[in-house]
Design an enzyme around this catalytic site. Structure first.
Site, short mmCIF file in Angstrom:
data_model
loop_
_atom_site.label_atom_id
_atom_site.label_comp_id
_atom_site.label_asym_id
_atom_site.label_seq_id
_atom_site.Cartn_x
_atom_site.Cartn_y
_atom_site.Cartn_z
CD GLU A 211 -22.32 27.88 -26.09
OE1 GLU A 211 -22.28 26.66 -26.35
OE2 GLU A 211 -22.85 28.71 -26.85
CB CYS A 245 -19.01 20.14 -23.64
SG CYS A 245 -18.50 21.01 -25.12
P1 NAD Z 1 -17.83 24.67 -13.83
O1 NAD Z 1 -19.24 25.04 -13.99
O2 NAD Z 1 -17.39 23.99 -12.60
O3 NAD Z 1 -16.89 25.96 -13.97
C1 NAD Z 1 -17.01 26.85 -15.04
C2 NAD Z 1 -16.66 28.24 -14.54
O4 NAD Z 1 -17.56 28.62 -13.53
C3 NAD Z 1 -15.26 28.35 -13.96
O5 NAD Z 1 -14.63 29.52 -14.43
C4 NAD Z 1 -15.50 28.43 -12.48
O6 NAD Z 1 -14.53 29.24 -11.83
C5 NAD Z 1 -16.86 29.08 -12.39
N1 NAD Z 1 -17.62 28.68 -11.19
C6 NAD Z 1 -17.57 27.49 -10.55
N2 NAD Z 1 -18.40 27.47 -9.50
C7 NAD Z 1 -18.99 28.69 -9.45
C8 NAD Z 1 -19.98 29.29 -8.59
N3 NAD Z 1 -20.50 28.64 -7.57
N4 NAD Z 1 -20.35 30.55 -8.88
C9 NAD Z 1 -19.86 31.23 -9.92
N5 NAD Z 1 -18.92 30.70 -10.75
C10 NAD Z 1 -18.49 29.45 -10.53
O7 NAD Z 1 -17.52 23.81 -15.12
P2 NAD Z 1 -16.23 23.01 -15.45
O8 NAD Z 1 -16.14 21.86 -14.48
O9 NAD Z 1 -15.06 23.93 -15.57
O10 NAD Z 1 -16.54 22.45 -16.91
C11 NAD Z 1 -17.17 21.23 -17.13
C12 NAD Z 1 -18.59 21.40 -17.58
O11 NAD Z 1 -18.67 22.37 -18.60
C13 NAD Z 1 -19.20 20.16 -18.17
O12 NAD Z 1 -20.52 20.02 -17.75
C14 NAD Z 1 -19.16 20.41 -19.67
O13 NAD Z 1 -20.10 19.70 -20.41
C15 NAD Z 1 -19.38 21.86 -19.71
N6 NAD Z 1 -18.83 22.42 -20.94
C16 NAD Z 1 -19.68 22.90 -21.87
C17 NAD Z 1 -19.18 23.38 -23.06
C18 NAD Z 1 -20.07 23.93 -24.14
O14 NAD Z 1 -19.54 24.53 -25.06
N7 NAD Z 1 -21.38 23.77 -24.07
C19 NAD Z 1 -17.81 23.36 -23.28
C20 NAD Z 1 -16.98 22.87 -22.28
C21 NAD Z 1 -17.50 22.40 -21.11
#
Ligand code: NAD
Length: 457
Positions: A211, A245
């Site tokens: 997602e 998002c």
């Molecule tokens: P992110 O990708 O930074 O983090 C999401 C998760 O991934 C966190 O739990 C984090 O600990 C983990 N993570 C971060 N870096 C990692 C790595 N190198 N390896 C493994 N895991 C890692 O995202 P965010 O900043 O928390 O959220 C914002 C983004 O999420 C935006 O792009 C937004 O559009 C998207 N989003 C999408 C939806 C949807 O339903 N499609 C909903 C909410 C947010």
């Protein structure tokens, strides 16, 4: 106990078949509901602390939404679990056929920080309903909500069933995914980290739901009801300080109604959040300094026609309308994920589509127009995860609709029954009686081509 040993314990627990029972699943969903209600007030406090979310906004976008999903799952679980009888083709006469939903096993759910509660717990509901063991990995960037969720989960679930794992994603997730084979990974977050998760999962052929984010365009046609459009756009664009998002990322408005739309938007922003949004109960804040700095940079990339004020110590960025923006500017290349709304105008549909197509497969697409035929033409022209006609973002609150992206904005979907399906394997089961066993099905087949052609077609 070491994480690796805990994961192995989960595997054994899943293999005991305890989680597969209907009554067990239903009871866990009810326990989850009771635990959320018990900690409702703490969740309000935590979400205010992390994101300055009001109680009302928290209910609409976090707790209330999760409880509604839980109610649906508790009510419908029995029918979702029933094997589905399907027709059988002539070739297999007199067999009967069923599709049986089976749990996947031990699954990993990874959440982001913008709706830290809803986006971790909603998939959990589907995973429990489908009979899985679940590892929950919340975002480390919403620490207050993280702490309350840990209590909600650990108070009611043993760790061999639902394991709550805190910590920095970069460290914790690879160590789990590289040393243990999950049966499914459900990830919500940025596209860049989504690619990392997808690669790790591919090493073990683990199926994924991704997602992701992206730029969700919002088109306003010349014949749209501008007053209503402005209200609906402003509501979702500036909710949660733009950190949504499915927020309309930018507007493409027909040039003939651009000025009118901008004026209406200004009026809505003032009405919703007053002249002093930094002090307003209804207006949120950026999650942290990193996000504040990233989004503040965009303010210099166009002409600010409304808002533009910031206060770093309060992580405050005012709801802002940005005009005269270049398509090469970062604000038009990155997902904004903040309260800045670029407004671009167009005169022909092709002109607008050329801009939209720079970021293919948006998570959502919004079209405001008085004509249904016009709306359908746009929706067909923009391959997005979901879409709204004369609305923005609310499609995700209807559990009868699948929520998810496509291509760059993700793969797979969930909500309501779709969540149950995401966390289930659909097993094809055929039952064949023994009283009818035509010899023509068995070798030697030589000389039966004509007959076989008649049967298999
Ligand atoms: P992110 O990708 O930074 O983090 C999401 C998760 O991934 C966190 O739990 C984090 O600990 C983990 N993570 C971060 N870096 C990692 C790595 N190198 N390896 C493994 N895991 C890692 O995202 P965010 O900043 O928390 O959220 C914002 C983004 O999420 C935006 O792009 C937004 O559009 C998207 N989003 C999408 C939806 C949807 O339903 N499609 C909903 C909410 C947010």
């Amino acid at each position: 106990m070491e994480l690796q040993a805990q994961l192995e314990n989960m595997r054994h627990y899943f293999e005991s078949s305890t989680t597969k029972d209907y009554f067990f699943r239903r009871q866990q969903l009810k326990k989850l509901k009771a635990s959320i209600l018990k900690y409702e007030d703490e969740l309000y406090t935590a979400l205010y602390q992390d994101l300055k979310k009001s109680k009302e906004e928290t209910w609409v976008t976090e707790t209330g939404m999760v409880l509604a999903e839980l109610n649906v799952a508790i009510q419908k679980l029995g029918s979702w679990m029933l094997p589905q009888r399907v027709a059988t083709n002539f070739l297999n006469f007199p067999s009967s056929s069923r599709i049986v939903a089976e749990p996947l096993g031990v699954v990993l759910i990874i959440g982001p920080w913008n709706y830290p509660f809803q986006l971790l717990i909603n998939p959990l509901i589907g995973a429990i309903a489908a009979g899985n063991c679940v590892v929950l990995k919340p975002s480390e960037f919403a620490p207050a909500t993280d702490a309350v969720m840990k209590k909600i989960i650990e108070e009611i679930f043993p760790s061999q069933y639902i394991l709550y794992v805190q910590g920095e994603g970069q460290a914790v997730i690879p160590s789990m995914m590289n040393n243990f084979t999950f049966d499914h990974v459900f990830y919500t977050g940025s596209t860049s980290v989504g690619k990392i998760i997808y690669k790790m999962a591919a090493e073990k052929l683990t199926p994924v739901t991704l997602e992701l984010g992206g730029k969700s365009p919002c088109v306003v046609e010349a014949d749209a009801n501008i007053k209503v459009a402005a209200r609906r756009i402003a509501m979702t664009k500036f909710s949660n300080c733009g950190q949504m998002c499915v927020a309309p990322d930018y507007i493409l408005v027909h040039q003939s109604v651009k000025d009118k739309l901008v004026e209406e938007l200004k009026g809505c922003i003032q009405k919703f959040f007053s002249d002093k949004p930094e002090e307003n109960y209804n207006y949120g804040k950026m999650i942290n300094e990193k996000q504040f700095d990233r989004v503040s940079e965009y303010l210099s990339e166009g002409k600010i026609t409304y808002g533009g004020r910031t206060k770093k110590e309060k992580l405050f960025i005012e709801p802002t309308i940005l005009e005269h923006v270049s398509l090469d500017a970062s604000v038009m290349k990155d997902e904004i994920f903040g309260p800045i709304l670029p407004i671009l105008s167009f005169s022909t549909m092709n002109e607008a589509l050329a801009i939209i197509n720079k970021h293919p497969n948006p998570l959502s697409f919004y079209i405001y127009t008085a004509k249904y035929a016009t709306a359908i033409k746009w929706i067909k022209a923009v391959p997005s995860g979901g879409a709204c006609i004369n609305n923005s973002s609310w499609h995700l609150t209807n559990h009868h609709l699948p929520f998810g992206g496509r291509g760059f904005s993700g793969t797979g979907s969930y909500h309501g029954k779709f969540s149950f399906d995401t966390f289930s394997h659909k097993k094809a089961v055929m039952k064949t009686p023994t009283w009818f066993d035509p010899a023509m099905k068995y070798p030697p087949l030589q000389g039966r081509l004509k007959l076989l052609k008649r049967i298999i077609r």
